[in-house]
Structures are given as C-alpha cells and as structure tokens.
Design a protein around this motif. Structure first.
Motif, PDB file in Angstrom:
ATOM      1  N   MET A  46      -3.364   7.449 -13.538  1.00 25.81           N
ATOM      2  CA  MET A  46      -3.351   7.242 -12.095  1.00 25.81           C
ATOM      3  C   MET A  46      -1.982   6.790 -11.606  1.00 25.81           C
ATOM      4  O   MET A  46      -1.361   5.908 -12.173  1.00 25.81           O
ATOM      5  CB  MET A  46      -4.410   6.206 -11.711  1.00 25.81           C
ATOM      6  N   GLY A  47      -1.516   7.424 -10.539  1.00 24.87           N
ATOM      7  CA  GLY A  47      -0.281   7.047  -9.879  1.00 24.87           C
ATOM      8  C   GLY A  47       0.955   7.759 -10.381  1.00 24.87           C
ATOM      9  O   GLY A  47       2.029   7.585  -9.808  1.00 24.87           O
ATOM     10  N   LEU A  48       0.850   8.589 -11.407  1.00 27.12           N
ATOM     11  CA  LEU A  48       2.045   9.173 -12.011  1.00 27.12           C
ATOM     12  C   LEU A  48       2.366  10.592 -11.576  1.00 27.12           C
ATOM     13  O   LEU A  48       3.382  11.144 -12.006  1.00 27.12           O
ATOM     14  CB  LEU A  48       1.940   9.099 -13.537  1.00 27.12           C
ATOM     15  N   ALA A  49       1.571  11.195 -10.714  1.00 25.59           N
ATOM     16  CA  ALA A  49       1.847  12.568 -10.283  1.00 25.59           C
ATOM     17  C   ALA A  49       3.218  12.669  -9.622  1.00 25.59           C
ATOM     18  O   ALA A  49       3.976  13.612  -9.885  1.00 25.59           O
ATOM     19  CB  ALA A  49       0.759  13.065  -9.335  1.00 25.59           C
ATOM     20  N   SER A  50       3.570  11.705  -8.779  1.00 27.27           N
ATOM     21  CA  SER A  50       4.861  11.773  -8.091  1.00 27.27           C
ATOM     22  C   SER A  50       6.024  11.615  -9.068  1.00 27.27           C
ATOM     23  O   SER A  50       7.073  12.246  -8.891  1.00 27.27           O
ATOM     24  CB  SER A  50       4.938  10.724  -6.982  1.00 27.27           C
ATOM     25  N   PHE A  68       0.400  16.782  -4.821  1.00 25.40           N
ATOM     26  CA  PHE A  68      -0.864  16.479  -4.143  1.00 25.40           C
ATOM     27  C   PHE A  68      -1.250  15.089  -4.624  1.00 25.40           C
ATOM     28  O   PHE A  68      -1.641  14.911  -5.777  1.00 25.40           O
ATOM     29  CB  PHE A  68      -1.961  17.472  -4.532  1.00 25.40           C
ATOM     30  N   ASP A  69      -1.134  14.108  -3.753  1.00 25.53           N
ATOM     31  CA  ASP A  69      -1.326  12.716  -4.133  1.00 25.53           C
ATOM     32  C   ASP A  69      -2.399  12.081  -3.261  1.00 25.53           C
ATOM     33  O   ASP A  69      -2.773  12.628  -2.223  1.00 25.53           O
ATOM     34  CB  ASP A  69       0.006  11.965  -3.943  1.00 25.53           C
ATOM     35  N   GLY A  70      -2.866  10.937  -3.662  1.00 27.71           N
ATOM     36  CA  GLY A  70      -3.836  10.181  -2.881  1.00 27.71           C
ATOM     37  C   GLY A  70      -3.276   8.818  -2.526  1.00 27.71           C
ATOM     38  O   GLY A  70      -2.330   8.340  -3.167  1.00 27.71           O
ATOM     39  N   ASP A  71      -3.853   8.190  -1.528  1.00 25.33           N
ATOM     40  CA  ASP A  71      -3.370   6.868  -1.115  1.00 25.33           C
ATOM     41  C   ASP A  71      -3.481   5.863  -2.247  1.00 25.33           C
ATOM     42  O   ASP A  71      -2.565   5.075  -2.488  1.00 25.33           O
ATOM     43  CB  ASP A  71      -4.094   6.382   0.143  1.00 25.33           C
ATOM     44  N   GLY A  72      -4.569   5.873  -2.991  1.00 21.09           N
ATOM     45  CA  GLY A  72      -4.720   4.953  -4.113  1.00 21.09           C
ATOM     46  C   GLY A  72      -3.691   5.185  -5.191  1.00 21.09           C
ATOM     47  O   GLY A  72      -3.158   4.238  -5.786  1.00 21.09           O
ATOM     48  N   ASN A  73      -3.376   6.453  -5.455  1.00 19.45           N
ATOM     49  CA  ASN A  73      -2.358   6.794  -6.447  1.00 19.45           C
ATOM     50  C   ASN A  73      -0.981   6.306  -6.008  1.00 19.45           C
ATOM     51  O   ASN A  73      -0.225   5.763  -6.819  1.00 19.45           O
ATOM     52  CB  ASN A  73      -2.332   8.307  -6.673  1.00 19.45           C
ATOM     53  N   VAL A  74      -0.632   6.515  -4.750  1.00 17.30           N
ATOM     54  CA  VAL A  74       0.671   6.069  -4.248  1.00 17.30           C
ATOM     55  C   VAL A  74       0.766   4.547  -4.333  1.00 17.30           C
ATOM     56  O   VAL A  74       1.786   3.998  -4.761  1.00 17.30           O
ATOM     57  CB  VAL A  74       0.912   6.564  -2.805  1.00 17.30           C
ATOM     58  N   LEU A  75      -0.299   3.859  -3.947  1.00 18.15           N
ATOM     59  CA  LEU A  75      -0.291   2.395  -4.013  1.00 18.15           C
ATOM     60  C   LEU A  75      -0.157   1.899  -5.454  1.00 18.15           C
ATOM     61  O   LEU A  75       0.420   0.837  -5.692  1.00 18.15           O
ATOM     62  CB  LEU A  75      -1.558   1.842  -3.362  1.00 18.15           C
ATOM     63  N   MET A  76      -0.659   2.662  -6.410  1.00 18.61           N
ATOM     64  CA  MET A  76      -0.575   2.294  -7.820  1.00 18.61           C
ATOM     65  C   MET A  76       0.859   2.363  -8.339  1.00 18.61           C
ATOM     66  O   MET A  76       1.223   1.641  -9.257  1.00 18.61           O
ATOM     67  CB  MET A  76      -1.471   3.227  -8.639  1.00 18.61           C
ATOM     68  N   ASN A  77       1.691   3.240  -7.758  1.00 21.18           N
ATOM     69  CA  ASN A  77       3.045   3.456  -8.268  1.00 21.18           C
ATOM     70  C   ASN A  77       4.034   3.592  -7.110  1.00 21.18           C
ATOM     71  O   ASN A  77       4.716   4.596  -6.981  1.00 21.18           O
ATOM     72  CB  ASN A  77       3.079   4.703  -9.163  1.00 21.18           C
ATOM     73  N   MET A  78       4.117   2.575  -6.268  1.00 20.43           N
ATOM     74  CA  MET A  78       4.997   2.659  -5.097  1.00 20.43           C
ATOM     75  C   MET A  78       6.473   2.738  -5.466  1.00 20.43           C
ATOM     76  O   MET A  78       7.285   3.210  -4.681  1.00 20.43           O
ATOM     77  CB  MET A  78       4.729   1.504  -4.143  1.00 20.43           C
ATOM     78  N   GLY A  79       6.810   2.339  -6.670  1.00 14.53           N
ATOM     79  CA  GLY A  79       8.199   2.449  -7.103  1.00 14.53           C
ATOM     80  C   GLY A  79       8.688   3.880  -7.135  1.00 14.53           C
ATOM     81  O   GLY A  79       9.883   4.138  -6.977  1.00 14.53           O
ATOM     82  N   GLU A 119       5.598   5.229   6.574  1.00 10.97           N
ATOM     83  CA  GLU A 119       6.717   4.351   6.916  1.00 10.97           C
ATOM     84  C   GLU A 119       7.387   3.808   5.655  1.00 10.97           C
ATOM     85  O   GLU A 119       8.609   3.628   5.624  1.00 10.97           O
ATOM     86  CB  GLU A 119       6.250   3.206   7.816  1.00 10.97           C
ATOM     87  N   VAL A 120       6.603   3.553   4.617  1.00 10.59           N
ATOM     88  CA  VAL A 120       7.189   3.125   3.339  1.00 10.59           C
ATOM     89  C   VAL A 120       8.068   4.247   2.793  1.00 10.59           C
ATOM     90  O   VAL A 120       9.180   4.004   2.311  1.00 10.59           O
ATOM     91  CB  VAL A 120       6.093   2.719   2.334  1.00 10.59           C
ATOM     92  N   ALA A 121       7.584   5.485   2.865  1.00 12.40           N
ATOM     93  CA  ALA A 121       8.370   6.632   2.393  1.00 12.40           C
ATOM     94  C   ALA A 121       9.660   6.769   3.202  1.00 12.40           C
ATOM     95  O   ALA A 121      10.738   6.998   2.642  1.00 12.40           O
ATOM     96  CB  ALA A 121       7.545   7.912   2.472  1.00 12.40           C
ATOM     97  N   ARG A 122       9.567   6.608   4.505  1.00 11.26           N
ATOM     98  CA  ARG A 122      10.756   6.695   5.365  1.00 11.26           C
ATOM     99  C   ARG A 122      11.766   5.613   4.961  1.00 11.26           C
ATOM    100  O   ARG A 122      12.958   5.889   4.784  1.00 11.26           O
ATOM    101  CB  ARG A 122      10.380   6.528   6.840  1.00 11.26           C
ATOM    102  N   ALA A 123      11.284   4.390   4.786  1.00 12.89           N
ATOM    103  CA  ALA A 123      12.171   3.288   4.393  1.00 12.89           C
ATOM    104  C   ALA A 123      12.744   3.490   2.992  1.00 12.89           C
ATOM    105  O   ALA A 123      13.825   2.986   2.687  1.00 12.89           O
ATOM    106  CB  ALA A 123      11.415   1.961   4.463  1.00 12.89           C
ATOM    107  N   SER A 124      12.048   4.257   2.166  1.00 14.98           N
ATOM    108  CA  SER A 124      12.503   4.520   0.804  1.00 14.98           C
ATOM    109  C   SER A 124      13.563   5.614   0.741  1.00 14.98           C
ATOM    110  O   SER A 124      14.161   5.822  -0.305  1.00 14.98           O
ATOM    111  CB  SER A 124      11.314   4.911  -0.077  1.00 14.98           C
ATOM    112  N   GLY A 125      13.766   6.336   1.831  1.00 17.93           N
ATOM    113  CA  GLY A 125      14.824   7.335   1.865  1.00 17.93           C
ATOM    114  C   GLY A 125      14.383   8.781   1.914  1.00 17.93           C
ATOM    115  O   GLY A 125      15.216   9.682   1.793  1.00 17.93           O
ATOM    116  N   TYR A 126      13.082   9.039   2.094  1.00 16.40           N
ATOM    117  CA  TYR A 126      12.652  10.421   2.291  1.00 16.40           C
ATOM    118  C   TYR A 126      13.335  10.955   3.542  1.00 16.40           C
ATOM    119  O   TYR A 126      13.438  10.264   4.559  1.00 16.40           O
ATOM    120  CB  TYR A 126      11.138  10.504   2.466  1.00 16.40           C
TER     121      TYR A 126
END
Length: 189
Positions: A46-50, A68-79, A119-126
């Motif tokens: 979980m969380g490693l697709a990205s 193709f990701d899910g909110d729970g997956n993104v929260l698991m690996n926000m880094g 917004e987290v993605a935007r702040a991360s530099g996407y």
C-alpha cells in the motif's frame, strides 16, 4: 460518480500509457474493466504505486506514465509527492481517486476530507494540479493532462461504495504482471 464510473471515463483516454495501479479495489476494478499489457497492478504494498511510477517515468522519459492511486494510498506515502515534485518527471500523470475511505478494507474513513491532497501536491512542486467532481470535469481534465508536460496531479472526488462489492480478483500471478509490464515498457511506441 463511483470508482467504476470514474475509471470508465479515464481508461479509454490512456492510449499507450504505462499505468501503475494502487493496490485494492483500484487494481481490481481496472483489471475487470480493461486488462492492458501496460498495466502494473499492485498486490499489497500500500502506498507505493506512485514511487514505482516515478521510477518508470524517470527511466522511460519518452513514455507517458500514469498512476491510478487512492487517497488512502497517497496518505500512506506522502513523501512520494515531494519526491515527484523535486524530480519533475514531465511524463508523469498522477490520478487520485478520492472516496475519503479505505474502500478495500471496509470503508474506514481516511483524513482526505480534511487534507486537500491536490494542495499538498501543488506545494510539493507538481506543475499542474486539478480537481474533478463529476464525469465531465474528469474527462476534460484527464484529456488535457495526458498530453501536457507534468508532473500533473488530478484529484478525482468519488463516492464510496456503500454496499458490499464483489469485484473479481486479478487473475495474473505477480511474476506474470511484472513480465508483461516489462514487455510493455520496452515496446516501441
């Protein structure tokens, strides 16, 4: 719009893109809608697709790579959002199906209703971040982001499935998933 409906909008737009799927219902639903050679299905992890998609995008910059990701997956690996933003892969499109629950394990709530992942993605530099709340918005945003330079992030708000789903499991063995995905990576497009 639920997950199956959202995937039904996006899948026809993929063309020859390589697609890394988060584990759980995202992989299973996509597999049952249209199994493609260029699909990598997470089984567990979980969380490693990205993270996997980032590696593929960096090693194959001439190919479009979609997550193709899910909110729970993104929260698991926000880094991974920060790493994608820092690496700036122009060929990466990150689609997050956000139903605000862990749908594959019984609809326990996530915190995505309080944390704006776009917004987290935007702040991360996407380079580009968008949000879609219905099928028309999703179609338009996905069509646009699939041809633009990224990295791009599309938060797709969907409804959780409130009734028990009987989605067929992925019938490919993990080794087969890897072999065929590697074959798709090395195809000329």
């Amino acid at each position: 719009m639920n997950l199956a409906q959202a995937l039904s909008v996006v899948i026809p737009l993929l063309q020859d893109a390589l697609v890394v799927h988060a584990n759980g219902f995202i992989s299973r639903e996509s597999f049952n809608l249209e199994d493609r050679l260029g699909n990598f299905y997470m089984i567990g992890s979980m969380g490693l697709a990205s993270s996997i998609a980032l590696g593929v995008a960096l090693s194959k910059p001439e190919r479009r790579v979609v997550v193709f990701d899910g909110d729970g997956n993104v929260l698991m690996n926000m880094g991974s959002l920060a790493l994608i933003g820092a690496q700036q892969p122009r060929n990466l499109v990150h689609l997050v199906f956000d139903n605000e629950v862990y749908g594959s394990t019984g609809n326990q709530p996530t915190i995505s209703s309080r944390v704006a992942l776009d917004e987290v993605a935007r702040a991360s530099g996407y380079v580009e971040t968008r949000r879609a709340e219905d099928a028309d918005q999703l179609r338009g945003a996905a069509q646009d982001l699939l041809v633009r330079d990224g990295p791009s992030f599309l938060l797709i708000k969907i409804e959780p499935d409130r009734q028990e789903r009987h989605i067929g499991r992925i019938t490919h063995e993990p080794q087969h998933i890897v072999r065929r995905f590697m074959e798709a990576i090395h195809q000329d497009v």
